[in-house]
Motif scaffolding. Structure first.
Motif, PDB file in Angstrom:
ATOM      1  N   SER B 103     -52.422  58.678   7.999  1.00 46.91           N
ATOM      2  CA  SER B 103     -52.165  59.278   9.302  1.00 46.91           C
ATOM      3  C   SER B 103     -50.861  58.746   9.893  1.00 46.91           C
ATOM      4  O   SER B 103     -50.080  59.484  10.495  1.00 46.91           O
ATOM      5  CB  SER B 103     -53.353  58.981  10.218  1.00 46.91           C
ATOM      6  OG  SER B 103     -52.998  59.222  11.547  1.00 46.91           O
ATOM      7  N   LEU B 104     -50.614  57.454   9.673  1.00 50.59           N
ATOM      8  CA  LEU B 104     -49.369  56.850  10.173  1.00 50.59           C
ATOM      9  C   LEU B 104     -48.151  57.504   9.504  1.00 50.59           C
ATOM     10  O   LEU B 104     -47.148  57.804  10.160  1.00 50.59           O
ATOM     11  CB  LEU B 104     -49.378  55.340   9.911  1.00 50.59           C
ATOM     12  CG  LEU B 104     -48.138  54.584  10.400  1.00 50.59           C
ATOM     13  CD1 LEU B 104     -48.035  54.632  11.920  1.00 50.59           C
ATOM     14  CD2 LEU B 104     -48.161  53.132   9.917  1.00 50.59           C
ATOM     15  N   VAL B 105     -48.252  57.745   8.192  1.00 47.74           N
ATOM     16  CA  VAL B 105     -47.153  58.399   7.468  1.00 47.74           C
ATOM     17  C   VAL B 105     -46.940  59.809   8.010  1.00 47.74           C
ATOM     18  O   VAL B 105     -45.815  60.252   8.239  1.00 47.74           O
ATOM     19  CB  VAL B 105     -47.446  58.410   5.949  1.00 47.74           C
ATOM     20  CG1 VAL B 105     -46.455  59.298   5.220  1.00 47.74           C
ATOM     21  CG2 VAL B 105     -47.411  56.991   5.398  1.00 47.74           C
ATOM     22  N   MET B 106     -48.040  60.529   8.233  1.00 49.17           N
ATOM     23  CA  MET B 106     -47.916  61.907   8.736  1.00 49.17           C
ATOM     24  C   MET B 106     -47.300  61.948  10.134  1.00 49.17           C
ATOM     25  O   MET B 106     -46.447  62.765  10.432  1.00 49.17           O
ATOM     26  CB  MET B 106     -49.289  62.578   8.739  1.00 49.17           C
ATOM     27  CG  MET B 106     -49.810  62.864   7.339  1.00 49.17           C
ATOM     28  SD  MET B 106     -51.504  63.475   7.417  1.00 49.17           S
ATOM     29  CE  MET B 106     -51.928  63.489   5.674  1.00 49.17           C
ATOM     30  N   ARG B 107     -47.764  61.023  10.970  1.00 44.10           N
ATOM     31  CA  ARG B 107     -47.232  61.014  12.333  1.00 44.10           C
ATOM     32  C   ARG B 107     -45.762  60.577  12.363  1.00 44.10           C
ATOM     33  O   ARG B 107     -44.967  61.104  13.140  1.00 44.10           O
ATOM     34  CB  ARG B 107     -48.084  60.076  13.211  1.00 44.10           C
ATOM     35  CG  ARG B 107     -49.505  60.611  13.420  1.00 44.10           C
ATOM     36  CD  ARG B 107     -50.312  59.665  14.274  1.00 44.10           C
ATOM     37  NE  ARG B 107     -49.684  59.481  15.585  1.00 44.10           N
ATOM     38  CZ  ARG B 107     -49.731  58.355  16.289  1.00 44.10           C
ATOM     39  NH1 ARG B 107     -50.364  57.296  15.805  1.00 44.10           N
ATOM     40  NH2 ARG B 107     -49.142  58.271  17.451  1.00 44.10           N
ATOM     41  N   SER B 108     -45.418  59.630  11.490  1.00 46.08           N
ATOM     42  CA  SER B 108     -44.037  59.125  11.495  1.00 46.08           C
ATOM     43  C   SER B 108     -43.043  60.136  10.938  1.00 46.08           C
ATOM     44  O   SER B 108     -41.885  60.150  11.329  1.00 46.08           O
ATOM     45  CB  SER B 108     -43.931  57.855  10.653  1.00 46.08           C
ATOM     46  OG  SER B 108     -44.856  56.903  11.068  1.00 46.08           O
ATOM     47  N   ASN B 109     -43.503  60.945   9.999  1.00 51.98           N
ATOM     48  CA  ASN B 109     -42.559  61.860   9.351  1.00 51.98           C
ATOM     49  C   ASN B 109     -42.644  63.291   9.872  1.00 51.98           C
ATOM     50  O   ASN B 109     -41.735  64.082   9.666  1.00 51.98           O
ATOM     51  CB  ASN B 109     -42.792  61.867   7.834  1.00 51.98           C
ATOM     52  CG  ASN B 109     -42.428  60.539   7.201  1.00 51.98           C
ATOM     53  OD1 ASN B 109     -41.270  60.139   7.224  1.00 51.98           O
ATOM     54  ND2 ASN B 109     -43.415  59.836   6.684  1.00 51.98           N
ATOM     55  N   TYR B 110     -43.771  63.619  10.523  1.00 50.87           N
ATOM     56  CA  TYR B 110     -43.896  64.988  11.029  1.00 50.87           C
ATOM     57  C   TYR B 110     -44.095  65.046  12.540  1.00 50.87           C
ATOM     58  O   TYR B 110     -43.213  65.503  13.272  1.00 50.87           O
ATOM     59  CB  TYR B 110     -45.022  65.729  10.303  1.00 50.87           C
ATOM     60  CG  TYR B 110     -45.243  67.117  10.859  1.00 50.87           C
ATOM     61  CD1 TYR B 110     -44.148  67.974  11.046  1.00 50.87           C
ATOM     62  CD2 TYR B 110     -46.499  67.572  11.221  1.00 50.87           C
ATOM     63  CE1 TYR B 110     -44.308  69.240  11.588  1.00 50.87           C
ATOM     64  CE2 TYR B 110     -46.669  68.845  11.768  1.00 50.87           C
ATOM     65  CZ  TYR B 110     -45.571  69.660  11.955  1.00 50.87           C
ATOM     66  OH  TYR B 110     -45.727  70.906  12.485  1.00 50.87           O
ATOM     67  N   GLU B 111     -45.210  64.509  12.996  1.00 51.54           N
ATOM     68  CA  GLU B 111     -45.547  64.676  14.408  1.00 51.54           C
ATOM     69  C   GLU B 111     -44.455  64.139  15.341  1.00 51.54           C
ATOM     70  O   GLU B 111     -43.979  64.844  16.231  1.00 51.54           O
ATOM     71  CB  GLU B 111     -46.871  63.967  14.704  1.00 51.54           C
ATOM     72  CG  GLU B 111     -47.411  64.245  16.086  1.00 51.54           C
ATOM     73  CD  GLU B 111     -48.584  63.324  16.422  1.00 51.54           C
ATOM     74  OE1 GLU B 111     -49.737  63.725  16.169  1.00 51.54           O
ATOM     75  OE2 GLU B 111     -48.347  62.203  16.926  1.00 51.54           O
ATOM     76  N   ALA B 155     -42.827  68.233   4.308  1.00 50.02           N
ATOM     77  CA  ALA B 155     -42.927  69.695   4.173  1.00 50.02           C
ATOM     78  C   ALA B 155     -43.163  70.325   5.535  1.00 50.02           C
ATOM     79  O   ALA B 155     -42.543  71.335   5.896  1.00 50.02           O
ATOM     80  CB  ALA B 155     -44.055  70.046   3.206  1.00 50.02           C
ATOM     81  N   GLY B 156     -44.049  69.697   6.293  1.00 48.78           N
ATOM     82  CA  GLY B 156     -44.316  70.199   7.642  1.00 48.78           C
ATOM     83  C   GLY B 156     -43.060  70.151   8.498  1.00 48.78           C
ATOM     84  O   GLY B 156     -42.723  71.110   9.205  1.00 48.78           O
ATOM     85  N   PHE B 157     -42.333  69.048   8.397  1.00 48.22           N
ATOM     86  CA  PHE B 157     -41.125  68.876   9.197  1.00 48.22           C
ATOM     87  C   PHE B 157     -40.068  69.910   8.793  1.00 48.22           C
ATOM     88  O   PHE B 157     -39.414  70.521   9.653  1.00 48.22           O
ATOM     89  CB  PHE B 157     -40.602  67.453   9.006  1.00 48.22           C
ATOM     90  CG  PHE B 157     -39.457  67.083   9.917  1.00 48.22           C
ATOM     91  CD1 PHE B 157     -39.460  67.432  11.267  1.00 48.22           C
ATOM     92  CD2 PHE B 157     -38.372  66.372   9.419  1.00 48.22           C
ATOM     93  CE1 PHE B 157     -38.409  67.084  12.103  1.00 48.22           C
ATOM     94  CE2 PHE B 157     -37.311  66.017  10.247  1.00 48.22           C
ATOM     95  CZ  PHE B 157     -37.323  66.372  11.592  1.00 48.22           C
ATOM     96  N   THR B 158     -39.944  70.140   7.480  1.00 48.37           N
ATOM     97  CA  THR B 158     -38.972  71.127   6.998  1.00 48.37           C
ATOM     98  C   THR B 158     -39.310  72.521   7.542  1.00 48.37           C
ATOM     99  O   THR B 158     -38.426  73.253   8.010  1.00 48.37           O
ATOM    100  CB  THR B 158     -38.958  71.147   5.451  1.00 48.37           C
ATOM    101  OG1 THR B 158     -38.624  69.834   4.986  1.00 48.37           O
ATOM    102  CG2 THR B 158     -37.936  72.141   4.917  1.00 48.37           C
ATOM    103  N   ALA B 159     -40.595  72.871   7.514  1.00 47.96           N
ATOM    104  CA  ALA B 159     -41.016  74.183   8.028  1.00 47.96           C
ATOM    105  C   ALA B 159     -40.760  74.279   9.533  1.00 47.96           C
ATOM    106  O   ALA B 159     -40.306  75.315  10.039  1.00 47.96           O
ATOM    107  CB  ALA B 159     -42.497  74.409   7.715  1.00 47.96           C
TER     108      ALA B 159
END
Lengths: 441, 245
Positions: B103-111, B155-159
């Motif tokens: 979750s930390l990786v997802m939040r740091s790179n996307y959210e 991927a989320g960030f790119t989109a």
């Protein structure tokens, strides 16, 4: 990993390479003992390689302040000289002392106490140094200047990083009106003529000679002496004025592969030298040259060290005292031309006085040569060592890759004091390079 | 003569700092934003000394979305260009087992990155000008066993960047997506990366400055990565799922 200096000889197995980013990490790295700091790896031999621990200082690459009144720059030791020029030449400042490449770190310049074409007037790097911060074996940082810890300040330049790790320094820049150099090329038919030109052009800020060391007989030592000074604004033509600090980027060339061994053989270098000398004759007189081509001609060819092929190359640079210079240089040139060994880049220069305690330059002349690293050339270099010692000369550690401890001691009476200083201060256990082991310093 | 400010989010990273140096060398005042931003004082001195531009420091935490609006308000001036170099790779093996870690990786790179760029986008839109640069990753182009948690967030960030670019294209605001391959940074220091595939941070910064100037949309740093990723993306899933990449 395998590490070497710019000459790619010797190549040394150096399993421990640390790349600290903070003083705390640096302290931890040096606590291992037997370590040496490394900048951009431009010393030719094994000065900045240690089998026990090599510390890459290039993360310490921040500038700290610049005083536009005095021209004093304070910066961390991993800052590259090229960056200093990029930042300050547009504001009218240029390094007071610079070696023949701008791809060196300030720490490396201080450790080797580098000299430039203005040594006869301005001295070596230590003359441009206001103060230096050095980390000792216990991790303590000492500031040394002419008034604070003057003893340490006198030892650090020229000590090849063996007196502690250089962290940051204040260096003096010189004010310049333009980025152009007015160069005067004077051909000299032989060594005597070349030396005569040096002796009569002492007031020229920069002077250096390219010397043809393969030519024998009456033309032995034929040279192109190149004098230079920073051009003032009114010396520039319209074209130069358009690019006052000569900052427009030039195309870089790169040597993409190792040349085969025969590329640097005697006959080819002989032919090159003849062509180069004739080209110099045609260009004789005054012309304007941009700073980059004048000070750093080889930097335009990235990886030029590959022209000597995979085996690498050896540098030889000695300094001879003034009264023995003529005889010593004659003897060196004779040995080189008899061996027929091709030195692509042979440089002769007049030195001023020695600047700091263990500094290489001495009042007299210096001769710098490079050769492919072959066993035949290793023997030639030993012969050149003998000639140098017989004439009271000494050697530049930033270029050395193969001297013996015995040769160093015979050449330089200061060595014993240097070793004693290292032992007394406690630096000798912690700071060691492959070179210091070989030379027993 | 004074140029517009450039905001660097995630300014402690090697890429973030390189981008700051690049834009400062072009004469732009720089706003450095990071966590514990006080520790960047030496970098501020470095950039000011080298390029004679103003550098300001701003506390910013990409994991605190509630603070984003206040953070932007607190900037001395709304920047013309904002570059987001926030990112965190984590350990894939840990990310597979530990929900908090992934979750930390997802939040740091996307959210976090998407949230702060969304906030800036709205202000840029109101102003009618500006460029947003998001540093994403080739890892976001196809999920691989070795780093799909990080890759999925990228991927989320790119989109997100693609959609933002689409939305703002007629509003005078430009969005650049950067897909670096390997970069020699602190994050990858201990990995054994092939030199010819690995860019230096300054190379990334140069490409970003050019992309901003020329209004490019999606950029790779070394073009070889376009070829590599084109191949990887075109391997049929039936084969791909058995590969070790």
């Amino acid at each position: 990993m395998m590490l070497s200096g710019w000459g790619r000889f010797p190549v040394i197995y150096a399993p421990v390479v640390d790349r600290p980013r903070s003083e705390a990490e640096l302290t931890a790295a040096q606590a291992k003992g037997g370590v040496i700091a490394r900048g951009n790896g431009r010393a030719y031999g094994d000065s900045a390689v240690s089998r026990r621990g090599t510390i890459d200082m290039r993360h310490f690459n921040r500038m700290i302040s610049f005083d536009a009144e005095t021209g004093i720059l304070v910066a961390e030791s991993g800052v590259m000289l090229a960056d200093v020029i990029t930042s300050f030449l547009p504001r009218g400042w240029f390094p007071l002392v610079t070696p023949g490449t701008k791809f060196v770190t300030l720490g490396g310049m201080i450790a080797a106490d580098v000299h430039g074409k203005n040594h006869h007037r301005d001295g070596s790097m230590s003359a441009a140094l206001e103060w230096v911060d050095v980390m000792d074996q216990s991790g303590q940082v000492h500031r040394a200047s002419r008034t604070q810890n003057p003893e340490l300040f006198d030892w650090v330049p020229g000590s090849m990083g063996l007196t502690g790790i250089i962290l940051r320094a204040a260096i003096r820049l010189q004010s310049v009106e333009t980025g152009w150099i007015r160069q005067t090329t004077i051909p000299a038919k032989n060594l005597a003529e070349a030396m005569e030109i040096f002796e009569t052009s002492d007031d020229s800020p920069y002077s250096v000679a390219w010397i043809d060391c393969l030519k024998g007989g009456a033309n032995r030592g034929r040279s192109l002496v190149m004098l230079g000074e920073h051009a003032s604004g009114d010396m520039l033509g319209a074209q130069e004025n358009d690019d006052r600090y000569a900052l427009r980027p030039k195309r870089k060339k790169s040597v993409a592969f190792d040349f085969p061994g025969f590329a640097m053989s005697g006959p080819l270098v002989k032919a090159f030298n003849a062509l180069y000398y004739r080209a110099g004759l045609r260009k004789a007189g005054d012309n304007l040259v941009d700073w980059d081509s004048y000070f750093y001609p080889l930097d335009a060819i990235l990886n030029w060290n590959r022209v000597y092929g995979r085996r690498g190359f050896l540098q030889f640079q000695c300094a001879l005292p003034l009264d023995a210079s003529k005889a010593g240089l004659e003897a060196l040139l004779e040995a080189i031309s008899e061996a027929g060994a091709g030195s692509f880049l042979a440089v002769l220069k007049r030195f001023g006085e020695q600047s700091s305690k263990f500094s290489f330059p001495m009042l007299g002349y210096t001769l710098a040569l490079d050769f492919p690293a072959t066993s035949k050339n290793l023997r030639l270099l030993e012969q050149l060592d003998r000639i140098t010692i017989a004439h009271g000369g000494r050697f530049y550690l930033a270029k050395d890759a193969r001297m013996t401890a015995q040769t160093l001691i015979e050449s330089d009476p200061r060595v014993a004091r240097f070793v004693a200083q290292r032992q007394d201060s406690g630096a000798s256990e912690t700071f060691q390079s492959s070179q210091s082991e070989r030379l027993a310093i | 003569m004074s140029k517009d400010s450039v905001l660097i989010l995630g300014a402690r990273s090697d890429i973030g700092l390189a981008v700051a140096h690049k834009f400062a060398s072009l004469g732009h005042p720089i706003q450095l934003a990071a966590r514990n931003v006080e520790t960047l004082k030496p970098n501020r001195a470095d950039i000011t000394t080298r390029y004679k531009v103003d550098v300001t420091l701003h506390e910013f935490d990409a994991l605190q979305p509630d603070s984003f609006a206040g953070f932007v308000d607190s900037l001395p001036k709304l920047p013309l260009i904002a570059v987001c170099a926030v990112g965190f790779m984590g350990e894939q093996s840990q990310n597979e087992q530990d929900l908090a870690a992934s979750s930390l990786v997802m939040r740091s790179n996307y959210e976090g990155p998407a949230g702060i760029l969304a906030e800036l986008a709205n202000r840029f839109e109101t102003r009618g000008s500006g460029t947003l640069v998001g540093i994403s990753s080739v890892a976001g182009l196809r999920g691989r066993a070795t780093n799909y948690v990080y890759g999925s967030a990228k991927a989320g960030f790119t989109a997100f960047l693609s959609g933002l670019r689409n939305r703002l294209a007629k509003k005078g605001v430009h969005v650049v997506t950067v897909l670096p391959g390997f970069v020699a940074t602190q994050m990858t220091e201990n990995l054994d990366l092939p030199e010819w595939l690995t860019a230096q941070p300054m190379e990334v910064a140069e490409k970003i400055a050019t992309a901003v100037e020329r209004g490019k949309n999606v950029i790779y740093v070394r073009s070889i990565w376009w070829l590599i990723m084109t191949i990887i993306c075109n391997i049929p899933e039936n084969i791909f799922k058995r590969l070790k990449l």
